[in-house]
Design an enzyme around this catalytic site. Structure first.
Site, PDB file in Angstrom:
ATOM      1  N   TYR A 337       0.910  -1.059  -0.042  1.00  0.00           N
ATOM      2  CA  TYR A 337       0.083  -0.074   0.048  1.00  0.00           C
ATOM      3  C   TYR A 337       0.986   1.181   0.099  1.00  0.00           C
ATOM      4  CZ  TYR A 337      -4.048   3.077   1.547  1.00  0.00           C
ATOM      5  OH  TYR A 337      -4.820   4.143   1.884  1.00  0.00           O
ATOM      6  N   CYS A 338       0.630   2.039  -1.159  1.00  0.00           N
ATOM      7  CA  CYS A 338       1.372   3.306  -1.064  1.00  0.00           C
ATOM      8  C   CYS A 338       2.868   3.114  -0.976  1.00  0.00           C
ATOM      9  CB  CYS A 338       0.811   4.396   0.188  1.00  0.00           C
ATOM     10  SG  CYS A 338       1.700   6.030  -0.044  1.00  0.00           S
ATOM     11  N   LEU A 339       3.769   3.650  -0.147  1.00  0.00           N
ATOM     12  CA  LEU A 339       5.065   3.493  -0.079  1.00  0.00           C
ATOM     13  C   LEU A 339       5.305   2.005   0.119  1.00  0.00           C
ATOM     14  CD1 LEU A 339       5.124   6.679   0.518  1.00  0.00           C
ATOM     15  CD2 LEU A 339       7.087   6.129   1.725  1.00  0.00           C
ATOM     16  N   GLY A 341       3.864  -0.276  -1.208  1.00  0.00           N
ATOM     17  CA  GLY A 341       3.718  -0.845  -2.665  1.00  0.00           C
ATOM     18  C   GLY A 341       4.752  -0.388  -3.509  1.00  0.00           C
TER      19      GLY A 341
END
Length: 603
Positions: A337-339, A341
């Site tokens: 998720y986000c960073l 990811g």
């Protein structure tokens, strides 16, 4: 003819303040203010060097904009004449209203603009005039700075962003004398709201050790592990950077291949486990998945040298190794998720380069891999700002979590800054208990080495998208080597990871990619449980080159992307086997979920 002055005029309902209470409150405020001033002066004298007066390099961008603007006086005069025409229309319409005539507004706020929701902004001629004057002027200023020719993209973005910050700050709703609701409450309470507001302001300054840390929620109403992050489970592995949580199954059987969730480290993992009804983690467990999640440590100066490479080796790769030992499965499904990811994509590229095939699938939620256009967060990334940031992190060993939080809050300043200034300081109200805002305020630090590498290599130089642009553990990596099936979820209104920028990865990965676009933003677009049936999502199985072409051919679906994702994931889950409990594995149980690391607060 009736005398319009006949009868006694109504007396406003004005409460007179108690002198003793006011005196006691002001004495308390004076003492706390003096302490804050003394603390501030003490810290300033202890600074090893004087920081730059303009670390964001705002002045340079605005000087260039002003120079180019003055070079075209005709355009400036044209804009000025247009503004005066708008003001003439406004004055005429206001005069007609005051004489009892009907008059249409010259300008109206956007329907989503909650600053002017009080009826007085519309019903009272004076406040309506103030509102429209502000909207006309702000529209004029923004159009003026946005219409300057010759500015480079970075300067234009910075000028536009900070112009909006100034415009938002100067809204009449932010001041006592031009906010009808504040004036009304001040009269009704005898000014108690302003005294309480001043006490709230001092409390926030004290809580931030001299820096304003606005209270967005009642933090005493929540406790990690008690009423947020409550999904049952255990910590089964830990090192300096992570605790690995395994959740207790709720189904009799589970898929053979377990699931690892890699959250971002700029905030805490329990955004995916706020409450039972909207917990992505709990929902995954209920779908018959063996779920593990990384809980990143909240680092201090002792971990200053931990790098992005360490976050891969001691984070994602260490978690994969521990999960395989714990479950006996030779494969793992992973979600970033986000960073998290971005780290997962880097890990997948590293594993591909080293012949490591232990990932059955990868899911990237609102994840940037190509930072060509990182959105408005890019306004904080340039040579001058990175130099100032590096110098500050070298002194402390980390970036304080509040610095990152303030940057993200500025992206939505009306919702995440000024609304709380009005509620807490002008109206004197207590912040409302809200779990999402509690999580938002539970900030984390970033180790100096890791954060510097991330900002320079991703945001500034965009090396991750370049073949061999980044080397991890001695191995140059290339996202094009990734052949593992990938599910990508982006959010249409995401202001942190713009969806058209995230879409670029679909043209890079070599394996099969399913790209899905969710409604709403960076958080609500992800945390969208099926039971809520709140937002829709779009799919398009065709592989196309541009985001716009993809959207044009996409099909809209009601409900949550979660169900689409779990259906996509099923072929990677393997056969059904008896459910695995944390205590049954060889790693053993260290402590109950959510563990110690997530409870470490930055302040």
């Amino acid at each position: 003819m009736a005398d319009r002055h006949a009868g006694k005029p109504e007396t406003p309902d004005i409460k007179m303040p108690d002198p003793a209470e006011v005196s006691a409150a002001m004495t308390n405020i004076a003492e706390r203010s003096q302490r804050l001033i003394n603390d501030f002066l003490s810290r300033q004298s202890a600074q090893p060097e004087t920081p730059s007066f303009d670390p964001l390099n705002i002045a340079g961008a605005f000087l260039e904009m002003t120079t180019r603007l003055m070079a075209d006086p005709a355009k400036l005069v044209e804009a000025q004449v247009s503004l005066w025409q708008d003001y003439m229309n406004l004055w005429q319409n206001t005069a007609r209203r005051m004489m009892g005539e009907e008059s249409s507004p010259v300008v109206e706020p956007d329907k989503s603009d909650r600053r002017f929701k009080d009826d007085a902004w519309k019903d009272n001629e004076v406040f309506d005039f103030i509102k429209q004057s502000y909207l006309l002027t702000s529209r004029w200023v923004q159009s003026l700075v946005n219409d300057v020719d010759g500015l480079d993209d970075k300067s234009a973005q910075k000028v536009d962003f900070y112009t909006r910050q100034f415009i938002d700050a100067m809204a009449p709703s932010n001041f006592v004398l031009t906010n009808p609701e504040v004036l009304r409450v001040t009269a009704e309470t005898g000014g108690e709201n302003l005294l309480k507001g001043l006490e709230h302001l001092l409390s926030d300054l004290e809580r931030g050790h001299g820096r304003l840390r606005i209270s967005m929620t009642d933090e005493t109403a929540f406790e990690v592990g008690r009423n947020v992050a409550t999904t049952p489970g255990s910590v089964v592995f830990e090192n300096d950077l992570i605790q690995l949580l395994q959740y207790t199954p709720t189904t009799e059987t589970v898929g053979t291949v377990p699931l690892l969730i890699v959250p971002p480290w700029i905030n805490k993992f329990y955004i995916l486990d706020l409450r039972e009804k909207n917990s992505f983690i709990k929902w995954c467990v209920d779908q018959g998945l063996t779920v593990f999640v990384i809980s990143w440590v909240n680092p201090n100066e002792a971990l200053a040298a931990k790098s992005f490479e360490n976050y891969m080796l001691e984070g994602s790769l260490a978690a994969i190794e521990a999960i395989i030992r714990q479950t006996g499965s030779q494969k793992v499904n992973a979600v970033g998720y986000c960073l998290g990811g971005t780290l997962l994509a880097s890990t997948m590229a590293y594993m591909a380069a080293t012949g490591d095939d232990r990932l059955a699938s990868g899911t990237l939620l609102t994840t940037l891999t190509d930072f060509t256009d990182p959105g408005e967060i890019g306004v904080f990334i340039d040579d001058e700002q990175l130099k100032a940031l590096d110098e500050r992190m070298q002194r402390t060993g980390y970036l304080d979590g509040s610095d990152m939080a303030n940057s993200f809050n500025m992206l939505r300043s009306n919702d995440l800054v000024w609304s709380f200034v009005i509620n807490n300081y002008l109206l004197g109200k207590e912040p409302f208990p809200f779990d999402l805002l509690y999580w938002n305020g539970d900030s984390t630090r970033m180790p100096a080495a890791m954060h510097s590498f991330y900002l320079h290599n991703m945001y500034q130089e965009n090396n991750l998208i370049k073949p061999g642009g980044i080397t991890l553990n001695g191995q140059p990596i290339d996202l094009r080597d990734i052949k593992t099936p990938v599910y990508m979820l982006s959010a249409r209104e995401d202001h942190i990871a713009p969806w058209k920028s995230t879409f670029a990865a679909t043209q890079v990965f070599s394996g099969k990619v399913r790209f899905v676009l969710g409604a709403s933003g960076h958080i609500a677009g992800v945390v969208n449980p099926p039971v809520a049936n709140k937002y829709c999502y779009w799919t398009n199985p065709k592989k196309v080159k541009t985001a716009d072409t993809w959207l044009k051919g996409a099909e809209q679906h009601d409900g949550s992307w979660w169900t689409d994702w779990v259906n996509w994931l099923k072929p990677s889950l393997g056969a059904q086997i008896p459910a695995r409990r944390p205590e049954d594995g060889p790693l053993g149980v260290i402590e109950p979920a959510p563990g110690r690391y997530v409870k470490i607060r930055a302040v």
